[in-house]
Write a protein that holds these residues in place. Structure first.
Motif, mmCIF file in Angstrom:
data_model
loop_
_atom_site.group_PDB
_atom_site.id
_atom_site.type_symbol
_atom_site.label_atom_id
_atom_site.label_comp_id
_atom_site.label_asym_id
_atom_site.label_seq_id
_atom_site.Cartn_x
_atom_site.Cartn_y
_atom_site.Cartn_z
ATOM 1 N N PRO A 194 -36.388 1.968 113.168
ATOM 2 C CA PRO A 194 -35.694 2.035 111.658
ATOM 3 C C PRO A 194 -35.345 0.863 110.911
ATOM 4 O O PRO A 194 -33.777 0.738 110.667
ATOM 5 N N GLU A 195 -36.096 -0.216 110.688
ATOM 6 C CA GLU A 195 -35.603 -1.471 109.902
ATOM 7 C C GLU A 195 -36.671 -1.486 108.711
ATOM 8 O O GLU A 195 -37.820 -1.092 108.963
ATOM 9 N N PHE A 196 -35.962 -1.938 107.736
ATOM 10 C CA PHE A 196 -36.970 -2.056 106.523
ATOM 11 C C PHE A 196 -38.546 -3.144 106.804
ATOM 12 O O PHE A 196 -39.308 -2.758 106.139
ATOM 13 N N PHE A 197 -38.298 -4.010 107.488
ATOM 14 C CA PHE A 197 -39.539 -4.654 107.959
ATOM 15 C C PHE A 197 -40.451 -3.789 108.608
ATOM 16 O O PHE A 197 -41.792 -4.050 108.389
ATOM 17 N N ALA A 198 -40.272 -2.855 109.250
ATOM 18 C CA ALA A 198 -41.175 -2.192 110.031
ATOM 19 C C ALA A 198 -41.727 -1.404 109.070
ATOM 20 O O ALA A 198 -43.143 -0.815 109.223
ATOM 21 N N LEU A 199 -41.024 -0.582 108.043
ATOM 22 C CA LEU A 199 -41.820 0.157 107.046
ATOM 23 C C LEU A 199 -42.720 -0.786 106.261
ATOM 24 O O LEU A 199 -44.005 -0.132 105.990
ATOM 25 N N GLU A 200 -42.364 -1.905 106.038
ATOM 26 C CA GLU A 200 -43.485 -2.826 105.153
ATOM 27 C C GLU A 200 -44.719 -3.117 106.109
ATOM 28 O O GLU A 200 -45.782 -3.004 105.595
ATOM 29 N N MET A 251 -60.231 22.878 124.931
ATOM 30 C CA MET A 251 -60.499 21.315 124.877
ATOM 31 C C MET A 251 -59.063 20.750 124.692
ATOM 32 O O MET A 251 -58.421 21.021 123.906
ATOM 33 N N GLY A 252 -59.026 19.652 125.685
ATOM 34 C CA GLY A 252 -57.651 19.040 125.330
ATOM 35 C C GLY A 252 -57.870 18.061 124.289
ATOM 36 O O GLY A 252 -58.906 17.829 123.523
ATOM 37 N N LYS A 253 -56.403 17.625 124.061
ATOM 38 C CA LYS A 253 -56.309 16.785 122.788
ATOM 39 C C LYS A 253 -55.986 15.302 123.223
ATOM 40 O O LYS A 253 -55.144 14.938 124.212
ATOM 41 N N ILE A 254 -56.579 14.466 122.445
ATOM 42 C CA ILE A 254 -56.554 13.007 122.627
ATOM 43 C C ILE A 254 -55.502 12.412 121.372
ATOM 44 O O ILE A 254 -55.614 12.605 120.241
ATOM 45 N N ILE A 255 -54.350 11.766 122.105
ATOM 46 C CA ILE A 255 -53.257 11.391 120.963
ATOM 47 C C ILE A 255 -53.307 9.872 121.338
ATOM 48 O O ILE A 255 -52.861 9.259 122.214
ATOM 49 N N ALA A 256 -53.452 8.890 120.131
ATOM 50 C CA ALA A 256 -53.352 7.691 120.305
ATOM 51 C C ALA A 256 -51.715 7.199 119.802
ATOM 52 O O ALA A 256 -51.480 7.963 118.863
ATOM 53 N N ILE A 257 -51.002 6.439 120.756
ATOM 54 C CA ILE A 257 -49.973 5.729 120.393
ATOM 55 C C ILE A 257 -49.881 4.548 119.692
ATOM 56 O O ILE A 257 -50.342 3.831 120.409
ATOM 57 N N ALA A 258 -49.839 4.151 118.247
ATOM 58 C CA ALA A 258 -50.340 3.023 117.754
ATOM 59 C C ALA A 258 -49.244 2.569 116.602
ATOM 60 O O ALA A 258 -48.461 3.296 115.713
ATOM 61 N N ASN A 259 -49.004 1.262 116.812
ATOM 62 C CA ASN A 259 -48.371 0.407 115.658
ATOM 63 C C ASN A 259 -48.549 -0.912 116.045
ATOM 64 O O ASN A 259 -48.425 -1.456 117.078
ATOM 65 N N GLN A 260 -49.134 -1.790 114.819
ATOM 66 C CA GLN A 260 -49.490 -2.842 115.015
ATOM 67 C C GLN A 260 -48.376 -3.997 115.283
ATOM 68 O O GLN A 260 -48.607 -5.097 115.832
ATOM 69 N N LYS A 261 -47.162 -3.449 114.958
ATOM 70 C CA LYS A 261 -45.861 -4.170 115.217
ATOM 71 C C LYS A 261 -45.382 -4.286 116.470
ATOM 72 O O LYS A 261 -45.283 -2.715 116.921
ATOM 73 N N GLY A 262 -44.848 -5.234 117.163
ATOM 74 C CA GLY A 262 -44.588 -5.104 118.548
ATOM 75 C C GLY A 262 -43.133 -4.922 118.551
ATOM 76 O O GLY A 262 -42.358 -4.797 117.753
ATOM 77 N N GLY A 263 -42.513 -4.178 119.705
ATOM 78 C CA GLY A 263 -41.051 -4.098 119.760
ATOM 79 C C GLY A 263 -40.728 -2.668 119.187
ATOM 80 O O GLY A 263 -39.342 -2.884 118.971
ATOM 81 N N VAL A 264 -41.546 -1.918 118.869
ATOM 82 C CA VAL A 264 -41.021 -0.398 118.120
ATOM 83 C C VAL A 264 -41.055 0.648 119.027
ATOM 84 O O VAL A 264 -40.577 1.764 118.679
ATOM 85 N N GLY A 265 -41.232 0.478 120.423
ATOM 86 C CA GLY A 265 -40.940 1.625 121.544
ATOM 87 C C GLY A 265 -42.346 2.383 121.486
ATOM 88 O O GLY A 265 -42.331 3.215 122.073
#
Length: 257
Positions: A151-157, A1-15
């Motif tokens: 790699p910015e501190f706001f991104a960690l928050e 069975m194949g694997k489904i991977i979501a690429i997620a982050n609610q912050k924009g501009g993170v790639g």
């Protein structure tokens, strides 16, 4: 069975979209059969693979989730032989309203993908930065999540809200959902803060952080305007090498696929 991977982050501009496109392309080049799903109404993955979201064919994720067509009817062949796509359209924002009363509203995407998931080794879902119904559907359909982190501190928050959403999905619609890993994007090793954030991530999340970091790379940022993944736009670039290494790490984590 194949694997489904979501690429997620609610912050924009993170790639996020860059990671979805180039991870999917790299897995395909490494001889895996891959489907990429554009689950963002902005349709950047769609345009980033050289397709128009304004097509009159009405074969997008919106029609799939509306149950107007099957997922197989929405498939598009990309320039890479092993890579198919289900495109997006701005109409996808309407799903949030149209499906609010549906009893299965969190699992519409999972049910739509069930007939085709075994046709692919990997299905990569590029999630919307909004943590709304479409993203909940993506996380409900997924086996795991890759979280791109700038790699910015706001991104960690900002990670806290996403991790809380993942926990809610785990306690409700998808108890088997796991975190595949955190990938640091737009990394500049000459910058002290970038190294500090990377070290903090690794201290806190340990082996959940991928060894591969995606370096800041001009060619990588140019590629979407040409409608190509980096591996087709400039295979000799650092961006191409980084995403191939990330794909190899994903394969190492999933030796049976």
């Amino acid at each position: 069975m194949g694997k489904i991977i979501a690429i997620a982050n609610q912050k924009g501009g993170v790639g996020k979209t860059t990671t979805a496109i180039n991870l999917a392309a790299s897995l395909a080049v490494l001889e895996r059969k891959v489907l990429i799903i554009d689950a963002d109404p902005q349709a950047n993955t769609t345009s980033g693979l050289n397709f128009s979201s304004d097509s009159d064919e009405k074969r997008t994720l919106y029609e799939v989730m509306e149950n107007a067509i099957s997922a197989s009817d929405a498939l598009i062949q990309t320039e890479i032989g092993n890579l198919h796509m289900i495109p997006s359209h701005i109409n996808l924002v309407a799903i949030e309203i149209e499906m609010i009363k549906a009893s299965n509203r969190e699992s519409l995407l999972k049910e739509a993908l069930e007939p085709i998931r075994n046709d692919y080794d990997y299905i990569i879902i590029d999630c919307s930065p909004s943590l709304g119904l479409v993203t909940i559907n993506s996380l409900t359909a997924a086996d795991s999540v890759i979280i791109p982190v700038q790699p910015e501190f706001f991104a960690l928050e900002g990670l806290g809200k996403l991790l809380q959403t993942i926990r809610l999905v785990q306690s409700g619609t998808n108890p088997d959902l796991t975190i595949e890993g955190f990938v640091v994007t737009m990394f500049d090793g000459r910058t002290r803060v970038h190294n500090q954030v990377l070290n903090e991530l690794r201290d806190h999340f340990e082996d959940m952080v991928f060894n591969t970091v995606i370096q800041r790379n001009i060619r990588l940022s140019e590629a979407p305007s040409h409608g190509k993944p980096i591996i087709l736009y400039d295979i000799m670039s650092n961006g191409s090498s980084n995403y191939l290494n990330l794909a190899k790490e994903v394969l190492d984590k999933n030796p049976g696929i």
